[in-house]
Design a protein around this motif. Sequence first.
Motif, short mmCIF file in Angstrom:
data_model
loop_
_atom_site.label_atom_id
_atom_site.label_comp_id
_atom_site.label_asym_id
_atom_site.label_seq_id
_atom_site.Cartn_x
_atom_site.Cartn_y
_atom_site.Cartn_z
N THR A 57 -14.65 -11.00 -0.95
CA THR A 57 -15.82 -10.52 -1.69
C THR A 57 -15.79 -11.04 -3.12
O THR A 57 -16.82 -11.42 -3.67
N ARG A 58 -14.60 -11.08 -3.73
CA ARG A 58 -14.44 -11.65 -5.08
C ARG A 58 -14.95 -13.09 -5.12
O ARG A 58 -15.74 -13.46 -5.98
N VAL A 71 -7.91 -3.14 -8.50
CA VAL A 71 -7.89 -1.76 -8.04
C VAL A 71 -7.32 -1.74 -6.63
O VAL A 71 -7.26 -2.79 -5.99
N GLY A 72 -6.92 -0.58 -6.11
CA GLY A 72 -6.29 -0.42 -4.78
C GLY A 72 -6.64 -1.47 -3.75
O GLY A 72 -5.78 -2.21 -3.28
N ALA A 73 -7.90 -1.55 -3.35
CA ALA A 73 -8.29 -2.56 -2.36
C ALA A 73 -9.57 -3.27 -2.82
O ALA A 73 -10.43 -3.62 -2.03
N MET A 74 -9.65 -3.46 -4.14
CA MET A 74 -10.83 -4.14 -4.71
C MET A 74 -10.39 -5.01 -5.88
O MET A 74 -9.51 -4.63 -6.64
N TYR A 76 0.84 -1.20 0.00
CA TYR A 76 0.00 0.00 0.00
C TYR A 76 0.87 1.25 0.00
O TYR A 76 0.57 2.24 -0.68
N GLY A 122 -14.86 -5.54 -2.64
CA GLY A 122 -13.97 -5.50 -1.48
C GLY A 122 -14.78 -5.29 -0.21
O GLY A 122 -15.89 -4.74 -0.28
C1 LIG Z 1 -8.30 -6.40 0.86
C2 LIG Z 1 -8.04 -6.25 -0.60
C3 LIG Z 1 -8.96 -6.63 -1.58
C4 LIG Z 1 -10.37 -7.07 -1.26
O1 LIG Z 1 -10.42 -8.21 -0.49
P1 LIG Z 1 -11.75 -8.54 0.34
O2 LIG Z 1 -11.40 -9.77 1.08
O3 LIG Z 1 -12.84 -8.72 -0.64
O4 LIG Z 1 -11.97 -7.36 1.24
C5 LIG Z 1 -8.59 -6.55 -2.91
N1 LIG Z 1 -7.38 -6.09 -3.27
C6 LIG Z 1 -6.46 -5.69 -2.35
C7 LIG Z 1 -5.15 -5.22 -2.81
C8 LIG Z 1 -6.77 -5.75 -0.99
O5 LIG Z 1 -5.90 -5.33 -0.09
#
Ligand SMILES: *Cc1c(COP(=O)(O)O)cnc(C)c1O
Length: 357
Positions: free
Chosen positions: A261-262, A234-237, A202, A302
């Motif tokens: 979530t994926r 994407v960043g966190a998704m 990150y 996510g």
């Molecule tokens: C946490 C995260 C996700 C999403 O993960 P979930 O378990 O669905 O919350 C996707 N990509 C990255 C880089 C993450 O850190």
Amino acid sequence: MDIKVLSLPAEKMKQKTRDESQLGFGKLFTDRMLMIEWKTGQGWCDARIEPYAPFVLDPACTVFHYAQEIFEGLKAYKWPDGRVVLFRPEMNARRFNQSADRLCMPDISEELFVDGIKQLVALERDWIPTASGTSLYIRPTMIAVEPVLGVHPSNHYYFYVILSPVGAYYAAGFNPVNILVEDHYVRAVPGGTGEAKTGGNYASSLKAGLEAKKKGYDQVLWLDGRERRYIEEVGAMNMFFAYGKKIVTAPLNGSILSGVTRDSVLKLAPTLGYEVEECPIEINALMADMRAGKVTEAFGSGTAAVITPVGKLCYKDEVLQLTGGKVGEITQKLYDTLTGIQTGKLEDHFGWVKFVE
Ligand SMILES: *Cc1c(COP(=O)(O)O)cnc(C)c1O
């Protein structure tokens, strides 16, 4: 392992916010935290739930210099009948151990991980907001705390869990975000740490994010680190694209985070009449399909936002708009169904929901 519950002095109890529309994300923390230590030769020890407080750490600790750190993110929901649930916490436990393995950190039993969280959340249940879209965000973390500058795995770790009441992610309504496809910086490479939820990933993504913001985009869509041709995430998704009734996402190739979530979307969508496919998505082919109107929707998945609709996608100065700036039908259906299961409005046919007490 027994988890000791230390007393919480009345003067350390915080005022609980009554206005749940002002919560935001990850700004406010509850009264207590879970803390378990690990030491070489001893293993996991000294498990306790204690008042939330700052750590006093030696400036030489490994985490500060060599970023030996991992984390997780999941949520607790309070149902209208007062019961409290977690969503697939064993998946987070499993992924936490996969991240730990990649960073040479100790494995924690799934049972201790999940039971520790359940005990903490049960004690803090009054902190769980109940307004639509709100929840209690749970952040398990492990850091290396041995005070030594040599580059080697630490001999001492803190595993801790903090809780944050969070507001509706879409304060302004369920609106599409605009995404810039990053063609210079990369997030992860084959053999790297992309599959681990570790802080360094990150830190190294911030620069691209800032540059995208300056150009007016909300998030960065990463391409593969080798050819910068294939969609990663994407960043966190994780990212999904819909072609009519079929939705596609990139395969887990080692540099993509394996989202809970994926996985939930991939299992849920077929039961709603959609076809799913995990396949490499080449950016030029995707842009051509978007231009031709074959891509009907795009969304991210996510824990924080559950499902995020995508409005504009920009790649090398070409901007394409999806769904006419509205939220697509599949995107809305998946959001409604997943959040419906999480909040007890819809029946959980998958066994995803775990009761805390
Ligand atoms: C946490 C995260 C996700 C999403 O993960 P979930 O378990 O669905 O919350 C996707 N990509 C990255 C880089 C993450 O850190």
